[in-house]
Write an enzyme that holds these catalytic residues in place. Structure first.
Site, PDB file in Angstrom:
ATOM      1  N   CYS A 287      -4.629 -71.493-103.222  1.00 40.88           N
ATOM      2  CA  CYS A 287      -5.425 -72.553-103.846  1.00 40.88           C
ATOM      3  C   CYS A 287      -5.491 -72.385-105.351  1.00 40.88           C
ATOM      4  O   CYS A 287      -5.809 -73.334-106.073  1.00 40.88           O
ATOM      5  CB  CYS A 287      -6.825 -72.572-103.249  1.00 40.88           C
ATOM      6  SG  CYS A 287      -7.706 -71.003-103.412  1.00 40.88           S
TER       7      CYS A 287
ATOM      8  N   GLU B 271     -14.372 -75.890-101.494  1.00 43.85           N
ATOM      9  CA  GLU B 271     -13.301 -75.403-102.377  1.00 43.85           C
ATOM     10  C   GLU B 271     -12.039 -76.076-101.868  1.00 43.85           C
ATOM     11  O   GLU B 271     -11.578 -75.806-100.765  1.00 43.85           O
ATOM     12  CB  GLU B 271     -13.218 -73.873-102.313  1.00 43.85           C
ATOM     13  CG  GLU B 271     -12.210 -73.294-103.276  1.00 43.85           C
ATOM     14  CD  GLU B 271     -11.003 -72.713-102.567  1.00 43.85           C
ATOM     15  OE1 GLU B 271      -9.935 -73.375-102.613  1.00 43.85           O
ATOM     16  OE2 GLU B 271     -11.116 -71.646-101.963  1.00 43.85           O
TER      17      GLU B 271
END
Length: 675
Positions: free
Chosen positions: A296, A257
């Site tokens: 994020c 990720e």
């Protein structure tokens, strides 16, 4: 005095033998901890995980692991104030830390709950229905999941030192896989404290959890095909890890990720004055400033119809003007600091690059008046809103991610243009779309869905309950294609399966049923002298079967049922119309009459171990039952799952056949029984 962080390896806390790095407060710049991993035997850590932690976890059922995970969450919540006290030094406000600490514990609670609800109280997981292969039913296939026999190496980012660890830890432990956690150094002191809390909860088997607070050394050199690496961080670092020769040679599972230029789009119907316009503005500001933009999933690119660009800029800048930057311990401060001076330099450098192709509409790249902080002290930065009037000529805005409170506002021409611009980020974790037009929403998802891991559709109806653009949830996947890394973490039980192997079993129904822990058609169906409803949960064995006497269904039964229930559908009451049907060929019994009569054949009426029938699954009516037909039932214990210390769920396979032994109806009956 600054504390020296310790690693947790082979069941003991170990300080580094040298090479310590200083970790400084993002607020004051003072050294808050020292960290390192020099002296660790990384190969031995993996051996300990595989040889001690793995077998212990795999010996536990999914439900036992789920209860263990719940206990870990309770331990975090009981001592959360210790973590809040440390989290301040990362530059986080109390609200930011709540997402990290209590949000992390909440993720474990959800993982535990889903494990107990959706997984069997067993150590093997079946996947889907069996596949008949042989014509006579004596050879079948069945997919199953078993725990991998390696270790999960979980390398986490600095921005969420608790949640970032727990959102990965829960699924791995539930899968029966031991974990070695490697937090980012900048905030490792918070992660180390959280790991201590979980170890001291005294619910983890030895070897189930280990911690590295410094470099991973030669850890990756010792990986095997049974191990998993789960990484959160930059695309550059992810690429280097993926290209590690051992990871490539051993085909080590790698879940990433990474960088994500997430977008938010204001729909063409959502102009100023609409609830969706106001919601969009509020969300952009919230995503820019929560955790000082160090998320994020934060909004980096905001797109609006060209006609409302000026209005959107004014509204966003107006709300940003109310943001109070400063010491997160001071009341009224709404945005804290970046995690470190290095991070401040990085964000400023990227913002200066962006200023070459976009106008700074709000904020100051080089200075900010931070409340309670001396000018120039700490890693504080102003929220920065850029505006790019020609988004297609801009390049850096769609390519670099300033990991801070930075976003760019841009116009689009029409919906197709908005979709193309959103997709120009080449893959993201999260995309949000603000519209009240459902047709527009569908077109947008069809055009943009392939490029984004999660699409949040926000309007006036769901806004109050919405978790917003940037909130990953444990029951939904957290990941995205392309630039975002291609991974899929969390996602409920889907995330658990990342740490398990799916295998196709082939064999006889008897053998496969014994392995899978559930009865399958063709497996033995032993009968006994005791009615199964007289047996307690613990006394019932998979496959135990009751075969009933038969009951003939008459035309009078059908007509009585029709008038009694009000279901006078033509197939039951009109012979000529039913005869014209290509399905019925004459009057037939109601499906629910068949179910009711079937229950009358197998139910034991007296008070006993069966507490309640609470549902049917997979009901299918296979062949019509006509007046004069006789039905009978085979009731078989298909599977069992203990739900509480006092009660267990029994799933019964019910097969209703006629006088010619032809199947007329089939379903699974669910009962709750005393243990």
């Amino acid at each position: 005095m600054p504390r020296t962080l310790e690693n947790y390896a082979d069941g003991v806390w170990v300080a580094a033998t040298g090479g310590l790095a200083e970790l400084r407060s993002a607020v004051t710049g003072e050294v808050v901890a020292r960290t390192g991993s020099q002296g660790l035997d990384f190969g031995a850590m993996l051996d300990h995980a595989r040889g001690v932690g793995g077998p212990a976890l795999r010996a536990m059922t999914f439900h036992a692991r789920a209860r263990m995970i719940k206990a870990l969450a309770e331990g975090i919540m009981a001592r959360k104030e210790e973590l809040y006290a440390l989290s301040w030094a990362t530059g986080a406000t109390r609200a930011d830390s709540w997402i990290d600490i209590e949000g992390g514990a909440g993720t474990l609670f959800v993982t535990s709950s889903k494990g107990r609800r959706e997984l069997p109280d067993d150590t093997i997981l079946t996947d889907g229905d069996f596949e008949p292969i042989g014509k006579r039913g004596s050879f079948i296939g069945q997919h199953v999941y078993t725990s991998l026999q390696g270790a999960a190496v979980q390398i986490n980012a600095f921005n969420f030192p608790v949640w970032g660890m727990l959102e990965k830890l829960g699924p791995a432990l539930l899968a029966g896989m031991p974990v070695i956690v490697k937090p980012a150094s900048a905030t490792a002191y918070v992660t180390e404290a959280a790991v201590r809390i979980m170890i001291e909860a005294d619910v983890l088997p030895r070897g189930a959890l280990q911690l590295i607070v410094g470099s991973v050394g030669d850890l990756l050199d010792h990986l095997t095909c049974q191990d998993v690496v789960s990484f959160t961080g930059s695309a550059d670092t992810a690429a280097k890890l993926q290209q590690h020769p051992v990871i490539a040679r051993e085909a080590v599972r790698f879940v990433a990720e990474r960088d994500s230029l997430n977008a938010s789009v204001l729909g063409p119907d959502a102009g100023p004055g609409t609830p969706e316009f106001d919601l969009f503005v509020t969300e952009v500001v919230r995503e820019m400033t929560t955790k000082a933009g160090q998320k994020c999933t934060a909004i980096r690119r905001a797109f609006v119809p060209a006609a409302v660009l000026n209005a959107a800029e004014a509204a966003i800048a107006g709300q940003l003007g109310k943001v109070v930057v400063g010491d997160p311990q001071i009341e009224g401060v709404t945005m804290g600091a970046l995690v470190s001076m290095d991070q401040l330099d990085d964000v400023r450098g990227k913002a200066r690059e962006m200023a070459g192709e976009a106008r700074l509409a709000f904020g100051d790249i080089d200075s900010v008046d931070a409340k309670g902080i001396a000018l120039g002290a700490g890693a504080f930065i102003s929220p920065l809103l850029f505006r790019a009037d020609d988004p297609w000529s801009a390049k850096l805005i769609h390519d670099i991610e300033p990991f801070g409170p930075v976003a760019t506002l841009m116009p689009y021409k029409d919906l197709d243009d908005a979709i193309a611009l959103a997709n120009r980020g080449k893959g993201s974790l999260a995309l949000s779309f603000f519209t009240y037009d459902t047709d527009i929403a569908r077109r947008f998802v069809l055009g943009a869905g392939a490029y984004h891991g999660r699409v949040v559709l926000i309007d006036r109806d769901c806004a109050k309950e919405s978790t917003g653009h940037g909130s990953p949830l444990p029951m939904l996947i957290h990941g995205g294609p392309g630039r975002a890394g291609g991974g899929e973490e969390m996602g409920g039980i889907r995330g658990v399966k990342h740490y398990m192997q799916r295998s196709a079993l082939q064999g006889s129904p008897r053998t496969i049923a014994a392995i899978a822990g559930r009865w399958l058609p063709g497996a033995p169906q032993p009968e006994g002298d005791v009615h199964p409803f007289r047996l307690r949960f613990g006394e019932l064995h998979i496959g135990y079967t009751l075969r009933t006497a038969s009951r003939t269904i008459t035309l009078e039964d059908i007509e009585h049922f029709a008038h009694f229930t009000g279901d006078t559908f033509y197939a039951h009451m009109d012979e000529e119309a039913a005869a014209r049907s290509p399905i019925f060929g004459g009057r037939v019994a109601h499906g629910y009459l068949i179910l009711a009569f079937a229950a009358g054949l197998f139910v034991e009426p007296d008070e006993g171990p069966v507490l309640a029938n609470y549902g049917l699954e997979g009901l299918r009516f296979i062949k019509p039952v006509k007046p004069g037909d006789a039905i009978k039932v085979a009731l078989t214990v298909k599977s069992k799952t203990q739900r509480t210390p006092e009660m267990g769920e029994v799933k019964w396979a019910v097969a209703v056949t006629n006088q010619d032994d032809e199947l007329v109806a089939t379903y699974d009956l669910l009962t709750m029984n005393t243990v």
